[in-house]
Design an enzyme around this catalytic site. Sequence first.
Site, PDB file in Angstrom:
ATOM      1  N   ARG A 239       0.997  -1.274   0.237  1.00 26.71           N
ATOM      2  CA  ARG A 239       0.507  -0.398   0.168  1.00 26.71           C
ATOM      3  C   ARG A 239       0.721   1.050  -0.280  1.00 26.71           C
ATOM      4  O   ARG A 239       1.746   1.134   0.583  1.00 26.71           O
ATOM      5  CB  ARG A 239      -0.845  -0.151   1.229  1.00 26.71           C
ATOM      6  CG  ARG A 239      -2.073  -1.340   1.419  1.00 26.71           C
ATOM      7  CD  ARG A 239      -2.323  -1.152   2.396  1.00 26.71           C
ATOM      8  NE  ARG A 239      -3.770  -2.109   2.731  1.00 26.71           N
ATOM      9  CZ  ARG A 239      -3.231  -3.047   3.128  1.00 26.71           C
ATOM     10  NH1 ARG A 239      -1.824  -3.572   3.697  1.00 26.71           N
ATOM     11  NH2 ARG A 239      -4.073  -4.559   4.008  1.00 26.71           N
TER      12      ARG A 239
ATOM     13  N   ARG B 114      -0.948  -1.967  -7.008  1.00 27.19           N
ATOM     14  CA  ARG B 114      -1.294  -3.268  -5.995  1.00 27.19           C
ATOM     15  C   ARG B 114      -2.273  -4.016  -6.761  1.00 27.19           C
ATOM     16  O   ARG B 114      -1.915  -5.086  -6.355  1.00 27.19           O
ATOM     17  CB  ARG B 114      -1.699  -2.791  -4.792  1.00 27.19           C
ATOM     18  CG  ARG B 114      -1.808  -3.658  -3.784  1.00 27.19           C
ATOM     19  CD  ARG B 114      -2.556  -2.590  -2.432  1.00 27.19           C
ATOM     20  NE  ARG B 114      -3.312  -3.622  -1.499  1.00 27.19           N
ATOM     21  CZ  ARG B 114      -2.963  -4.380  -0.221  1.00 27.19           C
ATOM     22  NH1 ARG B 114      -1.088  -4.887   0.021  1.00 27.19           N
ATOM     23  NH2 ARG B 114      -3.178  -5.015   0.519  1.00 27.19           N
TER      24      ARG B 114
END
Length: 309
Positions: free
Chosen positions: A158, A256
């Site tokens: 993240r 991601r």
Amino acid sequence: MKIEHVVEQYFRHLTVERGMAKNTLLAYRRDIGRYLAFLETRKISEVSEIDELTVADFVQSLGQLSGLAQSSVARILSSVRGLHHFWLVEGINPVDPSATVRPPKQRRSLPKAISIKQMLDVLDAAGPEWVDERAIAQDPIKLRDRALVEFLYASGARISEVLALDLDDVADERQLRLFGKGSKERTVMIGKPARKALEAYLVRVRPGLVAAGRGTPAVFLNQRGGRLSRQSAWSIISSAGETAGLGFELSPHTLRHSFATHMLEGGASVRQVQMLLGHASVTTTQIYTLVTVDKLREVYANAHPRARR
């Protein structure tokens, strides 16, 4: 019992007994504030006056608000349930009128991912490779940008986890410590291109940035020597996507998603990807398998001689 008197008991419980973080507590206050405002419109001031229909009507009213996502409605209902459960456990109310109220069904949206070719274009657009001396000399800060994007894609981390990294966390160049949601620590691996990009940035660019600031231990710094902000990182990534000609705004979360999708397509198991992403539940990770199934359908449709007959 007056609602206003026992709501604060719940917030004290969240603060003192559950040790809830400040930002999480603020989110609970916002959610329950909506509920209290609704109760006021119904002229409900006593806990005993709230029934299942009241809570259901509240949820329905949220669903009618434009711009409020179904996931937000579900989150607000969860906050309200926590309040009523507390009142039940503490003996403030003998029943929990929220227990049987269900949130609206959420549409399962597939995460956005870009192809490997697009990802390589984004990396080149972010900044030069560590061996490109001429490009580095022209704009050294671009080496930081390249390292940031390389790291995000290589680790599946993240953006908040990467920006929180300190130098001590990257002592081992092959695997690094990240602190995710709930301060849970996990180890992630990064490949050679990301390691080389990070090393080149740390050796050739970061010292100059540190000199402009107050000696922060952060890995990724801004040009004033402070820790790189989320907004600045988002701008770096968005700009790389635009330069690469993606045709839509590239976000940190897309990197991601792309990491997870490419890992699964490369043969990694859902469980392995779950560990690398730091998902608490494998169910969260399984949504990426839908992406790869869609890819298989596309490949089949284009490759099989009788797929279109």
